[in-house]
Design a protein around this motif. Structure first.
Motif, mmCIF file in Angstrom:
data_model
loop_
_atom_site.group_PDB
_atom_site.id
_atom_site.type_symbol
_atom_site.label_atom_id
_atom_site.label_comp_id
_atom_site.label_asym_id
_atom_site.label_seq_id
_atom_site.Cartn_x
_atom_site.Cartn_y
_atom_site.Cartn_z
ATOM 1 N N ILE A 68 0.462 16.191 -2.380
ATOM 2 C CA ILE A 68 -0.212 15.194 -3.220
ATOM 3 C C ILE A 68 0.508 13.855 -3.114
ATOM 4 N N GLY A 69 1.830 13.893 -3.173
ATOM 5 C CA GLY A 69 2.606 12.657 -3.047
ATOM 6 C C GLY A 69 2.412 12.003 -1.697
ATOM 7 N N ALA A 70 2.360 12.821 -0.639
ATOM 8 C CA ALA A 70 2.145 12.267 0.703
ATOM 9 C C ALA A 70 0.766 11.628 0.807
ATOM 10 N N ARG A 71 -0.243 12.277 0.238
ATOM 11 C CA ARG A 71 -1.598 11.707 0.279
ATOM 12 C C ARG A 71 -1.672 10.425 -0.540
ATOM 13 N N ARG A 72 -0.982 10.396 -1.668
ATOM 14 C CA ARG A 72 -0.987 9.186 -2.498
ATOM 15 C C ARG A 72 -0.359 8.012 -1.741
ATOM 16 N N ARG A 73 0.735 8.271 -1.060
ATOM 17 C CA ARG A 73 1.386 7.187 -0.300
ATOM 18 C C ARG A 73 0.481 6.706 0.837
ATOM 19 N N PHE A 74 -0.282 7.610 1.444
ATOM 20 C CA PHE A 74 -1.224 7.220 2.491
ATOM 21 C C PHE A 74 -2.313 6.321 1.921
ATOM 22 N N ILE A 75 -2.877 6.703 0.789
ATOM 23 C CA ILE A 75 -3.948 5.892 0.180
ATOM 24 C C ILE A 75 -3.416 4.524 -0.229
ATOM 25 N N GLU A 76 -2.210 4.484 -0.762
ATOM 26 C CA GLU A 76 -1.615 3.190 -1.134
ATOM 27 C C GLU A 76 -1.386 2.319 0.089
ATOM 28 N N ALA A 77 -1.136 2.950 1.240
ATOM 29 C CA ALA A 77 -0.880 2.180 2.473
ATOM 30 C C ALA A 77 -2.150 1.591 3.067
ATOM 31 N N LEU A 78 -3.330 1.965 2.559
ATOM 32 C CA LEU A 78 -4.578 1.416 3.087
ATOM 33 C C LEU A 78 -4.741 -0.064 2.742
ATOM 34 N N ALA A 79 -4.222 -0.481 1.597
ATOM 35 C CA ALA A 79 -4.510 -1.820 1.065
ATOM 36 C C ALA A 79 -4.167 -2.967 2.010
ATOM 37 N N PRO A 80 -3.001 -3.005 2.653
ATOM 38 C CA PRO A 80 -2.672 -4.171 3.480
ATOM 39 C C PRO A 80 -3.667 -4.430 4.609
ATOM 40 N N LEU A 81 -4.238 -3.391 5.208
ATOM 41 C CA LEU A 81 -5.152 -3.590 6.338
ATOM 42 C C LEU A 81 -6.624 -3.434 5.934
ATOM 43 N N PHE A 82 -6.937 -2.468 5.117
ATOM 44 C CA PHE A 82 -8.331 -2.204 4.753
ATOM 45 C C PHE A 82 -8.731 -2.855 3.433
ATOM 46 N N GLU A 100 -12.839 3.195 -4.430
ATOM 47 C CA GLU A 100 -12.629 4.347 -5.290
ATOM 48 C C GLU A 100 -11.678 5.310 -4.596
ATOM 49 N N ALA A 101 -10.992 6.102 -5.400
ATOM 50 C CA ALA A 101 -10.049 7.080 -4.858
ATOM 51 C C ALA A 101 -9.824 8.167 -5.899
ATOM 52 N N ASP A 102 -9.506 9.348 -5.430
ATOM 53 C CA ASP A 102 -9.169 10.471 -6.294
ATOM 54 C C ASP A 102 -7.769 10.225 -6.857
ATOM 55 N N PRO A 103 -7.639 9.938 -8.165
ATOM 56 C CA PRO A 103 -6.325 9.574 -8.708
ATOM 57 C C PRO A 103 -5.400 10.750 -8.982
ATOM 58 N N PRO A 116 3.372 6.466 6.463
ATOM 59 C CA PRO A 116 1.991 6.147 6.090
ATOM 60 C C PRO A 116 1.480 4.828 6.666
ATOM 61 N N SER A 117 2.310 3.818 6.708
ATOM 62 C CA SER A 117 1.845 2.531 7.225
ATOM 63 C C SER A 117 1.472 2.621 8.704
ATOM 64 N N GLN A 118 2.206 3.427 9.483
ATOM 65 C CA GLN A 118 1.875 3.586 10.900
ATOM 66 C C GLN A 118 0.598 4.413 11.054
ATOM 67 N N MET A 119 0.423 5.423 10.206
ATOM 68 C CA MET A 119 -0.820 6.197 10.241
ATOM 69 C C MET A 119 -2.022 5.290 10.027
ATOM 70 N N VAL A 120 -1.952 4.446 8.999
ATOM 71 C CA VAL A 120 -3.063 3.552 8.672
ATOM 72 C C VAL A 120 -3.276 2.525 9.780
ATOM 73 N N GLU A 121 -2.197 2.034 10.344
ATOM 74 C CA GLU A 121 -2.312 1.037 11.412
ATOM 75 C C GLU A 121 -3.044 1.609 12.619
ATOM 76 N N ARG A 122 -2.729 2.846 13.007
ATOM 77 C CA ARG A 122 -3.396 3.445 14.163
ATOM 78 C C ARG A 122 -4.879 3.723 13.863
ATOM 79 N N ILE A 123 -5.180 4.098 12.618
ATOM 80 C CA ILE A 123 -6.584 4.292 12.242
ATOM 81 C C ILE A 123 -7.323 2.954 12.272
#
Length: 388
Positions: free
Chosen positions: A270-284, A289-292, A357-364
Motif C-alpha cells: 500500500i505504501g509503495a502504491r501510494r508513493r507511485f500515485i504521489e509521483a504522478l503529479a510532476p509529469l501528469f 481521483e485516486a483510491d485513498p 517511483p519517479s523513474q517508473m512514472v517517467e518511463r510511463i
C-alpha cells in the motif's frame, strides 16, 4: 400463503415499522454478514408483509431460516422455521439443565417488539445452538479419521464445521478453520470495512466407515470475504502440499507462516502504491481521483495538442512486482451507446520493480507520448466506422 415477495435491495417499507426496526438493527449492527433473501406476507389481503427468509452465515456458506412474525399480532415473538436438512434441529433440546434451558429461551421469554435488539439476540442464540448441533452430528459419525482431526483442532477459536450431504453424493464434513490471530481491520488506516475481515481454510473430508491405511488428502482452499481482495488476493496464495498421513494440526503452521508473510507484504505494498500515485503529479498533474485507502487506482487528465483524454492506472496488490495496467479514455469520442471510447489494457511499457517511483512514472510518461497518438488514431477510426 406467500402473496408477495421482494428482495432487500431497498428499505423494508412493506414490513410493520417495529419489525422493520428489528431487521434493520440486525443487518446494521451484526458483526456477521446476514442477508435477506425475500420478504412476503402470510395474509391473503395483506397491508404489511410479516415474514422473511434470513440468510445466516455459517461455515463459509449460508443457511436459510424463515423468520415468521404475525402482522395481526405484532407484539408476539416470531417463529423460526429451519430447512429440511436440519429437520432434527431442536434448539432447546441441545442444552441440559433447567437453568440453561431458561437461558436459551431468554430472548423469547422476555420478548419485546419495541426493543430493536431482540431479533439480533435471538438469531445469535439460535446460531450458537446450530453450531453445537452440527458438532454433535459430526461427533456421532463412525469415522475415525474425522474424530481424530476434530480432536487436534477443536480448541481453535472460531472453528466451525458442518455435514454436507445431498445430490446423491456421499456425505462429507466441511471445516471452516480461521487463520491468523491478527486483526486485519487494524492493519490498514482508514479502511472502510464494516465487518471483521477473516481468512479461513476450508477443508472437506469424505465420510468413510472403513479404515484406510493411507487416506487421501482432503479438498482445501482459502476463503476470505470479498472486501479483503482490496488488500490481498487470496487466489494468488499458493497452498502447501498436503502430504500423506498429514492432519490439519500439522498442515496449518506452514500455511499460516506463509500467509502472514504475504499479508505483511500486501500492507507494505500500500505504501509503495501510494508513493507511485504521489509521483504522478510532476509529469501528469495531480490525479483527478485516486483510491485513498488501498491506493489501487488513480486517474489523471492528459492533453496532446487538441486531444484530451484520461489515463486510468490500476495497481495490483502485488505492486511493484506486477506493473500497473493502463487504460486510456477519450474525452471527445463516444460509441453508438454514448460511452466514451477506451483503449485495451496496456502493459507493454518499460518497467522494473527496482526503480524508484519517479523513474517508473517517467518511463510511463515517455511511453504515453507516443501511445496517445496511436490512441487518437484509434478513436478517429472508430468514429469513421460508426458513420459508415
Amino acid at each position: 400463503m406467500a402473496v408477495r415477495a421482494e428482495t432487500s435491495g431497498g428499505g423494508f417499507a412493506s414490513l410493520p415499522p417495529l419489525i422493520a426496526a428489528q431487521l434493520n438493527y440486525l443487518l446494521t449492527y451484526s458483526p456477521l454478514p446476514f442477508k435477506i433473501h425475500q420478504i412476503w406476507s402470510g395474509c391473503k389481503y395483506p397491508r404489511y408483509s410479516d415474514r422473511f427468509t434470513l440468510l445466516v452465515p455459517y461455515c463459509l456458506d449460508y443457511v436459510k431460516w424463515d423468520i415468521i412474525y404475525n402482522a395481526q399480532y405484532p407484539m408476539a415473538a416470531p417463529d423460526v422455521i429451519f430447512p429440511l436438512e436440519a429437520e432434527d434441529f431442536h434448539p432447546l433440546e441441545l442444552v441440559s439443565g433447567q437453568q440453561e434451558i431458561e437461558k436459551a429461551k431468554s430472548s423469547l421469554h422476555d420478548w419485546n417488539i419495541n426493543d430493536p435488539t431482540k431479533l439480533l439476540s435471538l438469531v445469535y442464540e439460535l446460531r450458537n445452538m446450530y453450531m453445537r448441533y452440527q458438532k454433535k452430528r459430526i461427533g456421532e459419525l463412525d469415522d475415525a479419521r474425522i474424530k481424530f482431526e476434530i480432536s487436534t483442532i477443536l480448541s481453535r477459536e472460531g472453528l466451525e464445521m458442518s455435514i454436507v450431504s445431498g445430490n446423491g453424493r456421499p456425505d462429507e464434513v466441511k471445516f471452516a478453520v480461521p487463520l491468523l490471530d491478527i486483526d486485519l481491520n487494524k492493519l490498514v488506516n482508514g479502511c472502510p470495512w464494516k465487518h471483521q475481515q477473516k481468512i479461513h481454510l476450508q477443508v472437506i473430508f469424505p465420510v468413510s466407515q472403513k479404515y484406510v491405511s493411507t487416506p487421501s488428502a482432503p479438498r482445501v482452499k482459502l476463503v476470505s470475504s470479498p472486501e479483503l481482495k482490496a488488500l490481498l488476493s487470496i487466489e494468488d496464495v499458493k497452498l502447501p502440499v498436503w502430504l500423506d498421513g498429514m492432519c490439519m494440526a500439522e498442515y496449518l503452521p506452514a500455511l499460516e507462516d506463509n500467509l502472514k508473510m504475504q499479508v505483511v507484504e500486501a500492507v507494505t505494498s500500500i505504501g509503495a502504491r501510494r508513493r507511485f500515485i504521489e509521483a504522478l503529479a510532476p509529469l501528469f498533474g495531480r490525479p483527478l481521483e485516486a483510491d485513498p485507502v488501498f491506493c489501487r487506482r488513480a486517474t489523471v487528465l492528459s492533453v496532446s495538442g487538441s486531444f484530451t483524454f484520461l489515463v486510468h492506472f490500476y495497481l495490483a496488490s502485488q505492486f511493484p512486482k506486477q506493473q500497473p495496467v493502463l487504460v486510456l479514455q477519450s474525452c471527445q469520442h463516444f460509441d453508438l451507446q454514448g460511452a466514451p471510447v477506451t483503449s485495451s489494457h496496456l502493459t507493454d511499457y518499460p518497467w522494473s520493480p527496482r526503480w524508484d517511483p519517479s523513474q517508473m512514472v517517467e518511463r510511463i510518461f515517455e511511453f504515453m507520448t507516443e501511445e496517445c497518438l496511436n490512441f487518437k488514431t484509434y478513436c478517429n477510426d472508430s468514429l469513421q466506422q460508426q458513420s459508415v
